[in-house]
Write a protein that holds these residues in place. Structure first.
Motif, mmCIF file in Angstrom:
data_model
loop_
_atom_site.group_PDB
_atom_site.id
_atom_site.type_symbol
_atom_site.label_atom_id
_atom_site.label_comp_id
_atom_site.label_asym_id
_atom_site.label_seq_id
_atom_site.Cartn_x
_atom_site.Cartn_y
_atom_site.Cartn_z
ATOM 1 N N ILE B 1 10.134 30.009 12.945
ATOM 2 C CA ILE B 1 10.082 28.783 13.763
ATOM 3 C C ILE B 1 10.136 27.579 12.826
ATOM 4 C CG2 ILE B 1 8.688 27.383 15.319
ATOM 5 C CD1 ILE B 1 7.502 29.968 16.422
ATOM 6 N N LEU B 2 11.087 26.684 13.066
ATOM 7 C CA LEU B 2 11.221 25.501 12.229
ATOM 8 C C LEU B 2 10.246 24.434 12.700
ATOM 9 C CD1 LEU B 2 15.108 25.362 12.073
ATOM 10 C CD2 LEU B 2 13.547 26.240 10.347
ATOM 11 N N ASN B 3 9.555 23.829 11.728
ATOM 12 C CA ASN B 3 8.545 22.837 12.054
ATOM 13 C C ASN B 3 8.923 21.472 11.512
ATOM 14 O OD1 ASN B 3 6.325 23.085 13.626
ATOM 15 N ND2 ASN B 3 4.899 23.221 11.929
ATOM 16 N N VAL B 4 8.868 20.479 12.369
ATOM 17 C CA VAL B 4 9.094 19.095 11.950
ATOM 18 C C VAL B 4 7.822 18.327 12.284
ATOM 19 C CG1 VAL B 4 10.514 17.034 12.259
ATOM 20 C CG2 VAL B 4 11.563 19.294 12.402
ATOM 21 N N GLU B 5 7.213 17.763 11.258
ATOM 22 C CA GLU B 5 5.921 17.093 11.431
ATOM 23 C C GLU B 5 6.072 15.604 11.143
ATOM 24 O OE1 GLU B 5 3.621 20.725 11.986
ATOM 25 O OE2 GLU B 5 3.067 18.625 12.229
ATOM 26 N N GLN B 6 5.411 14.800 11.955
ATOM 27 C CA GLN B 6 5.405 13.359 11.722
ATOM 28 C C GLN B 6 3.979 12.869 11.602
ATOM 29 O OE1 GLN B 6 8.835 12.425 14.877
ATOM 30 N NE2 GLN B 6 8.325 10.653 13.622
ATOM 31 N N SER B 7 3.777 11.926 10.708
ATOM 32 C CA SER B 7 2.451 11.323 10.585
ATOM 33 C C SER B 7 2.591 9.843 10.244
ATOM 34 C CB SER B 7 1.629 12.043 9.515
ATOM 35 O OG SER B 7 2.263 11.919 8.265
ATOM 36 N N PRO B 8 1.641 9.009 10.726
ATOM 37 C CA PRO B 8 0.572 9.417 11.628
ATOM 38 C C PRO B 8 1.097 9.594 13.052
ATOM 39 C CG PRO B 8 0.499 7.064 11.314
ATOM 40 C CD PRO B 8 1.622 7.568 10.443
ATOM 41 N N GLN B 9 0.239 10.074 13.945
ATOM 42 C CA GLN B 9 0.644 10.212 15.352
ATOM 43 C C GLN B 9 0.775 8.853 16.006
ATOM 44 O OE1 GLN B 9 -2.153 13.115 17.023
ATOM 45 N NE2 GLN B 9 -0.560 13.677 18.462
ATOM 46 N N SER B 10 -0.142 7.934 15.652
ATOM 47 C CA SER B 10 -0.064 6.586 16.204
ATOM 48 C C SER B 10 -0.568 5.579 15.178
ATOM 49 C CB SER B 10 -0.869 6.470 17.505
ATOM 50 O OG SER B 10 -2.233 6.661 17.247
ATOM 51 N N LEU B 11 -0.145 4.358 15.369
ATOM 52 C CA LEU B 11 -0.411 3.311 14.398
ATOM 53 C C LEU B 11 -0.525 1.983 15.134
ATOM 54 C CD1 LEU B 11 -0.495 3.223 11.297
ATOM 55 C CD2 LEU B 11 1.984 3.002 11.300
ATOM 56 N N HIS B 12 -1.586 1.239 14.834
ATOM 57 C CA HIS B 12 -1.734 -0.095 15.400
ATOM 58 C C HIS B 12 -1.743 -1.084 14.244
ATOM 59 C CE1 HIS B 12 -3.004 1.210 19.522
ATOM 60 N NE2 HIS B 12 -3.178 2.318 18.848
ATOM 61 N N VAL B 13 -0.823 -2.038 14.258
ATOM 62 C CA VAL B 13 -0.757 -3.019 13.178
ATOM 63 C C VAL B 13 -0.675 -4.414 13.778
ATOM 64 C CG1 VAL B 13 0.403 -1.381 11.638
ATOM 65 C CG2 VAL B 13 1.780 -2.985 12.965
ATOM 66 N N GLN B 14 -0.940 -5.397 12.943
ATOM 67 C CA GLN B 14 -0.809 -6.794 13.351
ATOM 68 C C GLN B 14 0.619 -7.268 13.068
ATOM 69 O OE1 GLN B 14 -4.222 -7.293 15.098
ATOM 70 N NE2 GLN B 14 -2.999 -9.144 14.727
ATOM 71 N N GLU B 15 1.044 -8.203 13.873
ATOM 72 C CA GLU B 15 2.352 -8.819 13.653
ATOM 73 C C GLU B 15 2.436 -9.319 12.211
ATOM 74 O OE1 GLU B 15 3.173 -11.878 16.467
ATOM 75 O OE2 GLU B 15 5.061 -12.462 15.523
ATOM 76 N N GLY B 16 3.557 -9.016 11.555
ATOM 77 C CA GLY B 16 3.745 -9.446 10.173
ATOM 78 C C GLY B 16 3.407 -8.376 9.155
ATOM 79 N N ASP B 17 2.621 -7.367 9.563
ATOM 80 C CA ASP B 17 2.296 -6.269 8.645
ATOM 81 C C ASP B 17 3.529 -5.425 8.389
ATOM 82 O OD1 ASP B 17 -1.077 -5.426 9.856
ATOM 83 O OD2 ASP B 17 -0.312 -7.088 8.622
ATOM 84 N N SER B 18 3.603 -4.854 7.216
ATOM 85 C CA SER B 18 4.631 -3.846 6.936
ATOM 86 C C SER B 18 4.001 -2.478 7.087
ATOM 87 C CB SER B 18 5.196 -4.039 5.537
ATOM 88 O OG SER B 18 5.913 -5.260 5.484
ATOM 89 N N THR B 19 4.778 -1.524 7.513
ATOM 90 C CA THR B 19 4.227 -0.212 7.789
ATOM 91 C C THR B 19 5.232 0.871 7.438
ATOM 92 O OG1 THR B 19 3.136 1.131 9.483
ATOM 93 C CG2 THR B 19 5.001 -0.190 10.207
ATOM 94 N N ASN B 20 4.740 2.085 7.312
ATOM 95 C CA ASN B 20 5.655 3.193 7.068
ATOM 96 C C ASN B 20 5.094 4.473 7.660
ATOM 97 O OD1 ASN B 20 4.379 4.958 4.716
ATOM 98 N ND2 ASN B 20 4.028 2.819 4.230
ATOM 99 N N PHE B 21 5.998 5.358 8.042
ATOM 100 C CA PHE B 21 5.591 6.664 8.539
ATOM 101 C C PHE B 21 6.426 7.756 7.886
ATOM 102 C CE2 PHE B 21 5.657 3.445 11.755
ATOM 103 C CZ PHE B 21 6.904 3.429 12.364
ATOM 104 N N THR B 22 5.927 8.979 8.040
ATOM 105 C CA THR B 22 6.501 10.124 7.333
ATOM 106 C C THR B 22 7.015 11.164 8.304
ATOM 107 O OG1 THR B 22 4.839 9.820 5.619
ATOM 108 C CG2 THR B 22 6.015 11.909 5.615
ATOM 109 N N CYS B 23 8.112 11.777 7.922
ATOM 110 C CA CYS B 23 8.647 12.942 8.637
ATOM 111 C C CYS B 23 8.829 14.048 7.604
ATOM 112 C CB CYS B 23 9.978 12.580 9.283
ATOM 113 S SG CYS B 23 10.865 13.981 10.008
ATOM 114 N N SER B 24 8.216 15.217 7.861
ATOM 115 C CA SER B 24 8.453 16.345 6.953
ATOM 116 C C SER B 24 9.186 17.448 7.705
ATOM 117 C CB SER B 24 7.151 16.849 6.348
ATOM 118 O OG SER B 24 6.282 17.290 7.356
ATOM 119 N N PHE B 25 10.080 18.113 7.016
ATOM 120 C CA PHE B 25 10.993 19.064 7.660
ATOM 121 C C PHE B 25 11.288 20.191 6.678
ATOM 122 C CE2 PHE B 25 14.428 17.455 5.116
ATOM 123 C CZ PHE B 25 14.136 16.111 4.954
#
Lengths: 113, 113
Positions: B1-25
């Motif tokens: 079974i192939l697994n694709v994971e993303q993190s975080p599940q949810s993110l709350h940021v303020q306007e103007g913040d920079s952010t990043n998320f991850t996908c592993s495959f």
């Protein structure tokens, strides 16, 4: 026109009903897809059509019956569904099955009572 | 079974913040990695299709990188705006599964003004 349209937007049906979902694209794409998304889960592939022929069936129960009457249209016929089949059904298309980018419709929200 | 994971599940940021998320495959049998942006009640919108190890793509304030050897991709949003609020999905396209996308569960971003 880079749009994939799906009708209806919402559908409520009983377990004995027969209904159909419709998907249409006018981008000249030759591959079309049905995905199912349950709440808080990722979309899962159900079927792929390539040049109007069924190419992939992901072991979907026979109560779901896809049809591709022409290159622009994809239907999903529903019969004797179960409440657990309630989900968002997404249609997508791409230039070909080997082409990377898939364009998605907004989905049909199905509720089975 | 192939697994694709993303993190975080949810993110709350303020306007103007920079952010990043991850996908592993899976790092084997790689063909392409897709990023989609999905706003509520709309169609998933393709952001990037990435195929080459080390690839970096940019669209306005959003960019993505790809590492196929270790099996991960990052999505960056610079100076987040409220209109960036959406669920960001990555999807793995394996070399043996033509047209089949395996989606992660998504990262839901909420940008507060």
């Amino acid at each position: 026109d880079t749009e994939v349209t799906q009708t209806p937007k919402h559908l409520v049906m009983g377990m004995t009903n027969k209904k159909s979902l419709k998907c249409e694209q006018h981008m000249g794409h030759r591959a079309m897809y049905w995905y199912k998304q349950k709440a808080k889960k990722p979309p899962e592939l159900m079927f792929v059509y390539s040049y109007e022929k069924l190419s992939i069936n992901e072991s979907v129960p026979s109560r779901f019956s896809p049809e591709c009457p022409n290159s622009s249209l994809l239907n999903l016929h529903l019969h004797a569904l179960q409440p657990e089949d309630s989900a968002l059904y997404l249609c997508a298309s791409s230039q070909s099955q080997q082409w990377n980018e898939q364009f998605f419709g907004p989905g049909t929200r199905l509720t089975v009572l | 079974i192939l697994n694709v994971e993303q993190s975080p599940q949810s993110l709350h940021v303020q306007e103007g913040d920079s952010t990043n998320f991850t996908c592993s495959f899976p790092s084997s049998n790689f063909y392409a990695l897709h990023w989609y942006r999905w706003e509520t009640a709309k169609s998933p919108e393709a952001l990037f299709v990435m195929t080459l190890n080390g690839d970096e793509k940019k669209k306005g304030r959003i960019s993505a990188t790809l590492n196929t050897k270790e099996g991960y991709s990052y999505l960056y949003i610079k100076g987040s705006q409220p209109e960036d609020s959406a669920t960001y999905l990555c999807a793995f396209h394996g070399s043996g599964n033509t047209g089949k996308l395996i989606f992660g569960q998504g990262t839901t971003l909420q940008v507060k003004p």
